[in-house]
Design a protein around this motif. Structure first.
Motif, mmCIF file in Angstrom:
data_model
loop_
_atom_site.group_PDB
_atom_site.id
_atom_site.type_symbol
_atom_site.label_atom_id
_atom_site.label_comp_id
_atom_site.label_asym_id
_atom_site.label_seq_id
_atom_site.Cartn_x
_atom_site.Cartn_y
_atom_site.Cartn_z
ATOM 1 N N GLU A 13 -10.112 -2.918 -6.738
ATOM 2 C CA GLU A 13 -9.054 -3.209 -5.785
ATOM 3 C C GLU A 13 -8.294 -4.445 -6.238
ATOM 4 O OE1 GLU A 13 -11.013 -3.709 -2.065
ATOM 5 O OE2 GLU A 13 -11.282 -1.555 -1.727
ATOM 6 N N ASP B 263 -6.684 7.667 3.129
ATOM 7 C CA ASP B 263 -6.691 7.155 1.767
ATOM 8 C C ASP B 263 -5.406 6.396 1.449
ATOM 9 O OD1 ASP B 263 -7.901 6.917 -0.826
ATOM 10 O OD2 ASP B 263 -6.411 8.347 -1.547
ATOM 11 N N LYS B 264 -5.566 5.234 0.830
ATOM 12 C CA LYS B 264 -4.395 4.428 0.446
ATOM 13 C C LYS B 264 -4.781 3.539 -0.724
ATOM 14 C CE LYS B 264 -5.278 0.562 3.660
ATOM 15 N NZ LYS B 264 -6.628 1.008 4.049
ATOM 16 N N ALA B 265 -3.779 3.059 -1.448
ATOM 17 C CA ALA B 265 -4.015 2.150 -2.561
ATOM 18 C C ALA B 265 -2.761 1.319 -2.780
ATOM 19 C CB ALA B 265 -4.364 2.927 -3.828
ATOM 20 N N ILE B 266 -2.951 0.089 -3.252
ATOM 21 C CA ILE B 266 -1.801 -0.745 -3.608
ATOM 22 C C ILE B 266 -1.234 -0.216 -4.925
ATOM 23 C CG2 ILE B 266 -1.073 -3.048 -4.342
ATOM 24 C CD1 ILE B 266 -3.116 -4.203 -2.394
ATOM 25 N N ARG B 267 0.010 0.179 -4.884
ATOM 26 C CA ARG B 267 0.658 0.758 -6.057
ATOM 27 C C ARG B 267 1.932 0.017 -6.471
ATOM 28 N NH1 ARG B 267 -3.572 2.425 -7.357
ATOM 29 N NH2 ARG B 267 -4.267 4.589 -7.450
ATOM 30 N N TYR C 32 0.836 -1.187 0.000
ATOM 31 C CA TYR C 32 0.000 0.000 0.000
ATOM 32 C C TYR C 32 0.879 1.248 0.000
ATOM 33 C CZ TYR C 32 -4.448 -2.326 1.080
ATOM 34 O OH TYR C 32 -5.591 -3.083 1.027
ATOM 35 N N LYS D 248 0.206 5.265 0.996
ATOM 36 C CA LYS D 248 -0.748 6.245 1.527
ATOM 37 C C LYS D 248 -0.716 7.503 0.660
ATOM 38 C CE LYS D 248 -0.339 4.570 6.291
ATOM 39 N NZ LYS D 248 0.046 4.911 7.678
ATOM 40 N N PHE E 147 3.312 -1.941 3.714
ATOM 41 C CA PHE E 147 3.086 -0.509 3.514
ATOM 42 C C PHE E 147 4.408 0.177 3.200
ATOM 43 C CE2 PHE E 147 -0.833 -1.410 5.689
ATOM 44 C CZ PHE E 147 -1.720 -0.435 5.270
ATOM 45 N N ARG F 229 4.589 8.906 1.406
ATOM 46 C CA ARG F 229 3.286 9.170 0.803
ATOM 47 C C ARG F 229 3.443 9.820 -0.572
ATOM 48 N NH1 ARG F 229 -1.466 10.105 4.025
ATOM 49 N NH2 ARG F 229 -1.255 9.247 6.125
ATOM 50 N N ILE G 133 0.658 -8.358 2.514
ATOM 51 C CA ILE G 133 0.669 -6.974 2.016
ATOM 52 C C ILE G 133 1.415 -6.101 3.015
ATOM 53 C CG2 ILE G 133 -0.734 -5.021 1.261
ATOM 54 C CD1 ILE G 133 -3.012 -6.968 0.754
#
Length: 267
Positions: free
Chosen positions: A147, A126-130, A106, A108, A156, A160, A154
């Motif tokens: 998603e 807010d977060k997303a796997i990038r 993830y 952020k 982090f 950010r 997973i």
């Protein structure tokens, strides 16, 4: 370890050069473009990206197609409105070159609305796997708010990215309208029905949840606009769903009447 950088695009000419420059560490950059009408394709190719054009049907399919074109296992999949800093770049390289047991990460995001950093309303989390290994990850098939399904652990990233998702009010309105239409179609495909509850309670709850419970009120005018517009598009989603079901019912009635006429003609 080699990295493939992927993106899906539509009319992003103002962001292309900055985006490609920020991904200079990647071994290949692939754009899957939905037939942009501006100079997105030509600018991307000028600065070394591979551009594949595919008609847009939904976000999951578009992203999964992009993954299928990548040569390398490790993927970075940012949006063009996300700012990839040097700190994020260095952390990605370090993570990929010294992998542990995580297969996806993830990132952020600091969300900006009308150039203001939104710190409340739920968007602060807010977060997303990038960053992920494509051998263990695929997008889940949702038409919108897609998603990644991950088979493994997973992690982090610490740093950010800034997410400037909406250029102006018109862009914000159009983007949410697109999301609303896709979400309505997703509900329709699951045979869901719209009721008075969806028209009254759900939009009201959305506004109260974002503006009061999640303290969007502290973000000033931008916080109010975000909550109000999101509430409206919850309402619009179910109006669209209601209309889709109505059209389907009308179609079914016509088909029944046509079958009855054919039956009568035979006898």
């Amino acid at each position: 370890m080699k990295i493939s950088a992927l993106a899906i695009t539509l009319n992003e000419e103002e962001n292309v050069k900055r985006y490609i420059d920020s991904l200079s560490f990647a071994d290949e950059i692939i754009f899957v473009d939905s037939f942009s009408t501006d100079n997105t394709k030509s600018i991307a190719e000028k600065y070394g990206a591979i551009v594949l054009q595919r008609e847009f049907d939904n976000f999951s399919n578009q992203r999964n197609f992009a993954i299928s074109q990548a040569k390398n296992d490790w993927i970075v999949f940012f949006d063009l409105d996300e700012i990839i800093t040097k700190e994020v770049e260095h952390e990605i390289i370090e993570t990929v070159n010294h992998p542990k047991d995580q297969v996806a990460f993830y990132v952020k995001r600091n969300v900006f609305l009308f150039n203001k950093h939104i710190k409340h309303g739920g968007l602060q989390n807010d977060k997303a796997i990038r960053l992920f290994n494509k051998n263990y990850c695929t997008y889940n098939g949702h038409l919108v708010h897609e998603e990644i399904k991950v088979e493994g652990k997973i992690g982090f990233l610490k740093n950010r990215v800034d997410h400037h998702s909406f250029k102006n009010f018109d862009h914000y309105f159009c983007k949410l309208n697109q999301y609303s239409e896709l979400k309505a179609n997703e509900c329709f495909n699951k045979n869901k029905k719209a009721t008075v509850y969806h028209f009254i309670v759900r939009p009201t709850y959305r506004f109260v949840w974002q503006y009061f419970y999640r303290l969007g009120i502290l973000d000033g005018a931008e916080g109010f606009l975000s909550a109000k517009i999101n509430s409206f598009f919850v309402f619009k989603r179910y109006v669209t769903l209601w209309n889709l079901n109505k059209k389907m019912k009308t179609k079914e009635v016509r088909e029944v009447k046509q079958e009855e006429r054919l039956f009568e003609m035979r006898f």
